[in-house]
Design a protein around this motif. Structure first.
Motif, short mmCIF file in Angstrom:
data_model
loop_
_atom_site.label_atom_id
_atom_site.label_comp_id
_atom_site.label_asym_id
_atom_site.label_seq_id
_atom_site.Cartn_x
_atom_site.Cartn_y
_atom_site.Cartn_z
N GLY A 42 -0.69 12.51 -3.55
CA GLY A 42 0.20 11.97 -2.52
C GLY A 42 1.63 12.08 -2.93
O GLY A 42 1.92 12.36 -4.08
N GLU A 43 2.47 11.71 -1.99
CA GLU A 43 2.34 11.77 -0.56
C GLU A 43 2.95 13.04 -0.02
O GLU A 43 2.99 13.29 1.17
CB GLU A 43 3.06 10.56 0.07
N ARG A 44 3.47 13.82 -1.00
CA ARG A 44 4.13 15.08 -0.65
C ARG A 44 3.27 16.16 -1.29
O ARG A 44 3.55 16.62 -2.37
CB ARG A 44 5.53 15.06 -1.28
N MET B 41 -0.88 10.99 2.71
CA MET B 41 0.05 12.00 3.22
C MET B 41 1.11 11.36 4.10
O MET B 41 0.83 10.59 5.00
CB MET B 41 -0.75 13.04 4.02
N HIS B 42 2.35 11.72 3.78
CA HIS B 42 3.51 11.27 4.53
C HIS B 42 3.59 12.03 5.86
O HIS B 42 3.55 13.26 5.86
CB HIS B 42 4.71 11.57 3.63
N TRP B 43 3.62 11.32 6.97
CA TRP B 43 3.85 12.00 8.26
C TRP B 43 4.60 11.05 9.18
O TRP B 43 4.23 9.90 9.32
CB TRP B 43 2.54 12.45 8.91
N THR C 133 6.03 -1.35 2.34
CA THR C 133 7.47 -1.22 2.60
C THR C 133 8.04 0.19 2.47
O THR C 133 9.07 0.47 3.06
CB THR C 133 8.25 -2.09 1.60
N ASP C 134 7.49 1.03 1.58
CA ASP C 134 8.13 2.32 1.26
C ASP C 134 9.36 2.14 0.38
O ASP C 134 10.19 3.04 0.28
CB ASP C 134 8.49 3.10 2.54
N ALA C 135 9.54 0.98 -0.25
CA ALA C 135 10.70 0.75 -1.11
C ALA C 135 10.69 1.78 -2.26
O ALA C 135 9.67 2.37 -2.55
CB ALA C 135 10.61 -0.67 -1.68
N SER D 175 0.81 -1.22 0.00
CA SER D 175 0.00 0.00 0.00
C SER D 175 0.85 1.27 0.00
O SER D 175 0.29 2.38 0.03
CB SER D 175 -0.96 0.01 1.20
N HIS D 176 2.16 1.12 -0.05
CA HIS D 176 3.02 2.32 -0.09
C HIS D 176 4.37 1.93 -0.69
O HIS D 176 5.37 1.79 0.00
CB HIS D 176 3.20 2.90 1.32
N LEU D 177 4.38 1.74 -1.99
CA LEU D 177 5.63 1.36 -2.68
C LEU D 177 5.85 2.35 -3.82
O LEU D 177 4.96 2.54 -4.65
CB LEU D 177 5.52 -0.07 -3.22
N ALA E 244 0.63 7.90 5.82
CA ALA E 244 1.68 6.89 5.70
C ALA E 244 2.71 7.10 6.81
O ALA E 244 2.94 8.23 7.23
CB ALA E 244 2.36 7.00 4.34
N HIS E 245 3.32 6.01 7.23
CA HIS E 245 4.39 6.01 8.26
C HIS E 245 3.77 6.13 9.65
O HIS E 245 3.09 5.23 10.06
CB HIS E 245 5.46 7.07 7.98
N LEU E 246 4.00 7.26 10.34
CA LEU E 246 3.38 7.50 11.65
C LEU E 246 3.57 6.29 12.58
O LEU E 246 2.61 5.77 13.16
CB LEU E 246 1.88 7.81 11.46
ZN ZN Z 1 6.68 8.79 2.72
#
Ligand code: ZN
Length: 566
Positions: free
Chosen positions: A323-325, A360-362, A454-456, A96-98, A392-394
């Motif tokens: 997204g995400e920035r 959104m990246h946080w 993963t955020d790869a 969900s975040h690659l 995302a992240h958090l």
């Molecule tokens: Zn991010």
């Protein structure tokens, strides 16, 4: 099919009852499955997490699941029956975040250090690339590794890189804070003093004051440095995209949600668009768009999205909002000014009015209230509950934050950042705080939609089985267990995050993410049983047979002969 029905109806009206039987028989034949998988251990990831033996597929979708005998009964003369010989099948994994579009572009022209157990092995990959790539080609490791994964437990030196590839410029990036270049690489980029380094970065010096070849600095400096590197040609980007998707198929992935992000401009989407136009996608991609120029993001986004409604595309490639920035000012900034927040509010309110989804990246719970306050303000004016916005992240999300997310209908994409970053997190926040990072069981209890991933490939490996093992053992790549039992999901829950959970973020949970009748036939037959394999071996799992929409996109080992020539 159409012809059969017409003939049948005609026959029915003219000849009567006897022909009805023929018609029904013809219909049954036309509806026989294309493919039947039997003798398996099929983890359906349905509501009960039930396991079935067999599954039938027709026209890209799952026709039925059940026992081998039941599914064999459905098979017609032309159905392909595949004996799984007891192997485990899972729904195709969804990250969900690659940053797949970005990783894919350079996959054919980069050197990959993902999973290298030693620095010697990693340097060997540079040496091999120097032999196989074009003479003098740039050898670029864009991230996806960290020091703790190496037995040597250290970074490479410039001398080692020169020895590995004496005739190529070499660039190796570590996360977003450090990169090392060989002398010929520095020369090619005209970097000889700090003045030549992008703002916020500096040349590292050794104890004797001599440059080491490394550049350290903030994220902005390293992103700008990476942008100086030569880009692959368009053909190389297309080739890289196909190869990267196949690599993901090898690991059981059939879908990604791409969150846009750094070093990704509109022209960078053209390679994946070409692969889609040619009908060669083997991974379903839901993609997002970012603003590019600090301060001008709103105008850029409005321009980009003017003719792009939310959900535009098809099941292989679909536009999934922003997204995400969203703005540079709010990116990785725990202390945005009122003006920064107002600019951000204007954009996301506009997104809500347009029915756009958004991710959104946080990073930290301590400052995420600033983001949530904006979301809540927008929600009072334009309800966002149905738009599937996400954060995302958090990694240290507090119960209070998760409750606010739940109330807004905002989801949470969780990555294995602690696999690389766990030791650092323990140093910074303490072992006790690290025990609950990330608090996925609390999130589940509160009812926040959670996706795995993963955020790869800059800051993490894209291997979903590394991430699944980390969900279950909480261990860093260096082998340090930092998470406690309270926030450790069981195997079923972790798999659910990575399948049905992730599918929510692109509005696809009714179409994929589980193996149930009517859903798309996206699945992977695994090399070992995910439910019973030793915990510390889960990361070694691979797919032996991956299907996307019932089409075999990857086959190996006992199933290799099933792969259609590419
Ligand atoms: Zn991010």
């Amino acid at each position: 099919m159409k012809r059969v029905v017409t003939a049948g109806l005609k026959a029915c009206t003219t000849v009567g009852v006897a022909t009805v039987v023929v018609f029904c028989g013809a219909t049954a034949f036309a509806q026989a499955p294309d493919t039947v998988l039997v003798n398996g251990r099929i983890l359906t990831v349905d509501a009960q997490f039930s396991t079935r033996e067999a599954l039938a597929i027709r026209d890209g979708k799952i026709l039925a699941v059940g026992s081998s005998a039941e599914m064999r009964k459905l098979a017609g003369a032309r159905s392909r029956v595949i004996d799984l010989q007891g192997r485990t099948v899972i729904p195709g994994l969804i990250d969900s975040h690659l940053h797949a579009i970005r990783a894919a572009e350079t996959f054919a022209t980069e050197v990959n250090w993902i999973g290298a157990p030693t620095l010697a092995d990693a340097l060997g990959r540079i040496r091999d690339a120097a032999r196989t790539m074009k003479p003098g080609a740039w050898l670029i490791v864009a991230g996806g590794w960290n020091v703790q994964q190496f037995k040597e437990n250290r970074r490479p030196t410039q001398a080692e890189l020169v020895t590995a590839a004496p005739n190529n410029p070499v660039y190796v990036q570590l996360g977003y804070g450090w990169a090392i270049l060989t002398p010929s690489a520095l020369k090619a980029l005209n970097i000889s003093s700090d003045a030549d380094v992008p703002a916020g970065g500096r040349l590292e010096k050794d104890a004797g004051g001599r440059p080491t070849g490394a550049i350290s600095g903030g994220q902005g400096a390293i992103i700008a440095l990476f942008d100086k590197l030569p880009k692959p040609t368009f053909d190389e980007q297309v080739d890289g995209t196909k190869k990267f998707f196949r690599e993901l198929n090898r690991l059981g992935l059939t879908g990604v949600v791409d969150p846009g992000g750094n070093n990704l401009a509109p022209e960078d989407y053209q390679a994946v668009f070409k692969v889609w136009r040619e009908g060669q996608m083997t991974v379903r991609v839901a993609y997002t768009l970012c603003g590019q120029t600090p301060g001008a993001e709103f105008a850029e986004i409005r321009n980009l999205v003017a003719l792009m409604p939310q959900g535009f595309g098809d099941d292989m490639l679909r536009f999934n909002g922003l997204g995400e920035r969203i703005t540079a000012a709010m990116n990785n900034n725990p202390r945005p000014t009122d003006a920064d927040k107002e600019q951000y509010y204007e954009i996301v309110k506009w997104a809500a009015q347009r029915g756009l989804s958004l991710t959104m990246h946080w990073n930290n719970d301590a400052s995420v209230g600033q983001l949530l306050s904006i979301f809540e303000r927008v929600n009072r004016e334009v309800p966002i509950g149905g738009l599937r916005w996400s954060i995302a992240h958090l990694n240290d999300a507090s119960p209070a934050t998760l409750a606010r997310m739940k109330a807004l209908g905002v989801g949470w994409t969780v990555q294995d950042a602690m696999y690389f970053g766990g030791e650092g997190y323990v140093q910074q926040a303490g072992a006790e705080a690290a025990r609950r990072v990330p608090p996925v069981n609390t999130g589940t209890k509160i009812g926040v939609p959670i996706g795995g991933g993963t955020d790869a490939h800059r800051v993490a490996s894209y291997n979903p089985f590394t991430s699944l093992q980390w969900f279950l053992d909480g261990k860093t790549v260096g082998g340090v267990a930092i998470r406690g039992a309270e926030e450790t999901p069981d195997r079923a829950a972790a798999l659910r995050f990575y399948t049905l959970g992730s599918s929510w973020f692109s509005f696809d949970e009714k179409k994929r993410g589980s193996l149930e009748a009517g859903k798309l036939a996206d699945l992977a037959v695994l090399s070992q049983d995910y439910m019973t394999a030793p915990l510390d071996q889960i990361h070694n799992t691979e797919s032996l047979l991956t299907m996307v929409g019932g089409r075999i996109v990857y086959a190996a080992g006992p199933f290799q002969s099933l792969e259609v020539a590419r």
